[in-house]
Design an enzyme around this catalytic site. Structure first.
Site, mmCIF file in Angstrom:
data_model
loop_
_atom_site.group_PDB
_atom_site.id
_atom_site.type_symbol
_atom_site.label_atom_id
_atom_site.label_comp_id
_atom_site.label_asym_id
_atom_site.label_seq_id
_atom_site.Cartn_x
_atom_site.Cartn_y
_atom_site.Cartn_z
ATOM 1 N N LYS A 136 28.217 25.909 33.225
ATOM 2 C CA LYS A 136 27.744 25.291 31.986
ATOM 3 C C LYS A 136 26.841 24.139 32.375
ATOM 4 C CE LYS A 136 29.213 23.049 27.772
ATOM 5 N NZ LYS A 136 30.334 22.696 26.904
ATOM 6 N N LYS A 171 26.051 29.370 30.470
ATOM 7 C CA LYS A 171 25.625 28.706 29.248
ATOM 8 C C LYS A 171 24.662 27.572 29.561
ATOM 9 C CE LYS A 171 27.542 25.893 25.647
ATOM 10 N NZ LYS A 171 28.692 25.260 25.124
#
Ligand code: PBG
Length: 331
Positions: free
Chosen positions: A197, A250
């Site tokens: 992330k 992400k």
């Protein structure tokens, strides 16, 4: 005439041949629809920075889920918008067994047992500091945060979630959460790890939806530096060794190389999160007639899949599933 043996255009000559050799096709069942929850009854409140997306109270969320299921979507990710008065420095509301998120899980699993639920494990919606972990003198604490994240994951498992989705990026949290779930008998609760992330500029509208923007500083001491690629493989290996069932990259669009690396280096499913800022860009450009929204959605989701994602979290979910239902296919 050119004297060439290979003419790749033969395989593109008409739509039948193109369909024959098409290599990527999205199913609605690969989509995960994010749902923002809010206290109340009968609430459908639009979110300014996310055109077309709303906050729902639990009752209206159930109707939204029913509609989505008619379109073939079976998976949902819950994000509760917590009232400011319930946010504290140590985020106790995160593991309140009768908190909004936990009540949402119980109601949804009761009404639709076949639905797959992902519930977020990170402190930012609950923490008055707006950070994913506990803040002390400007520092985001790691091991102390993991203790709270364990309680949060347990509360969600008790409520009946299918996958706790760890989006916090604290070191060692996957192993710690797996152990504590197992110790309490939740062997069947899965873990989706937001393994890579990145500290991204594309989360703005989401933070607006939950009023969860950090009060001070940024998230760069825990979320990854977007200059780094190899580091994502390090995070991936750690999470796999600690027991992650699904690994996530992400955001998605500026990170297709990372999705591709994950596909190659892991045998568990790879998820990609097509985040709020990526969604908003398409919606705003389409509003101004700069592009065709449906065609852009098809291209974006297909390219995320082509890069190696097995499932996609996306706010375009409803529209994509509608297109698939109407046309029998996305592209
Ligand atoms: C919080 C969390 C964020 C998103 C999902 N979980 C925001 C952040 O890390 O600041 C972003 C999703 C999106 O932008 O659509 N842990």
């Amino acid at each position: 005439m050119l004297n060439i043996k290979s003419r790749p255009r033969r395989l593109r000559k008409n739509s039948s041949v193109r369909d024959l050799v098409a290599q990527t096709e999205l199913r609605a069942s690969q989509l995960v629809l994010p749902l923002f929850l809010k206290e109340g009854k009968g609430v459908i409140e639009s979110i300014k920075t996310l055109p077309g997306i709303s906050r729902f109270s639990i009752d209206t969320a159930l109707s939204q889920i029913e509609k989505s299921m008619e379109l073939g979507i079976i998976s949902f990710a819950l994000f509760p918008a917590i009232e400011n008065s319930k946010k504290t420095p140590s985020a106790e509301e995160a593991f309140n067994s009768s908190g909004l998120n936990q009540r949402g899980i119980i109601a949804i699993k009761k009404a639709f047992p076949e639905v797959v639920l992902f519930t977020d494990v990170a402190l930012d919606p609950y923490n008055s500091d707006g950070h994913d972990g506990l803040v002390q003198s400007g520092e985001i604490l790691n091991d102390e945060s993991v203790e709270i994240l364990k309680k949060m994951a347990l509360a969600q498992a008790e409520a009946g979630t299918d996958f706790v989705a760890c989006s916090d990026m604290m070191d060692g949290r996957i192993g710690a959460i797996r152990q504590s779930l197992d110790a309490k008998g939740f062997q069947k609760t899965g873990i989706l790890s937001y393994s890579a992330k990145y500290a991204s500029n594309f989360y703005g509208p989401f933070r607006d939806a939950l009023s969860s923007a950090p009060k001070m500083g940024d998230k760069k001491t825990y979320q990854m530096d977007y200059r780094n690629r190899k580091e994502a493989l390090r995070e991936l290996r750690l999470d796999l060794s600690e027991g992650a069932d699904i690994v996530m990259v992400k955001p998605a669009l500026s990170y297709l190389d990372i999705i591709s690396d994950f596909k190659r280096h892991s045998s568990v499913p790879v998820a990609a999160y097509n985040v709020s800022g990526e969604y908003a860009m398409v919606k705003l450009a389409a509003e101004k007639n700069l592009l065709n929204e449906d065609a852009a959605i098809a291209e974006i989701l297909t390219s995320i899949l082509r890069a190696g994602a097995d499932l996609i979290f996306t706010y375009h979910g409803m529209r994509a599933a509608e297109i698939i239902k109407e046309k029998g296919r996305l592209c």
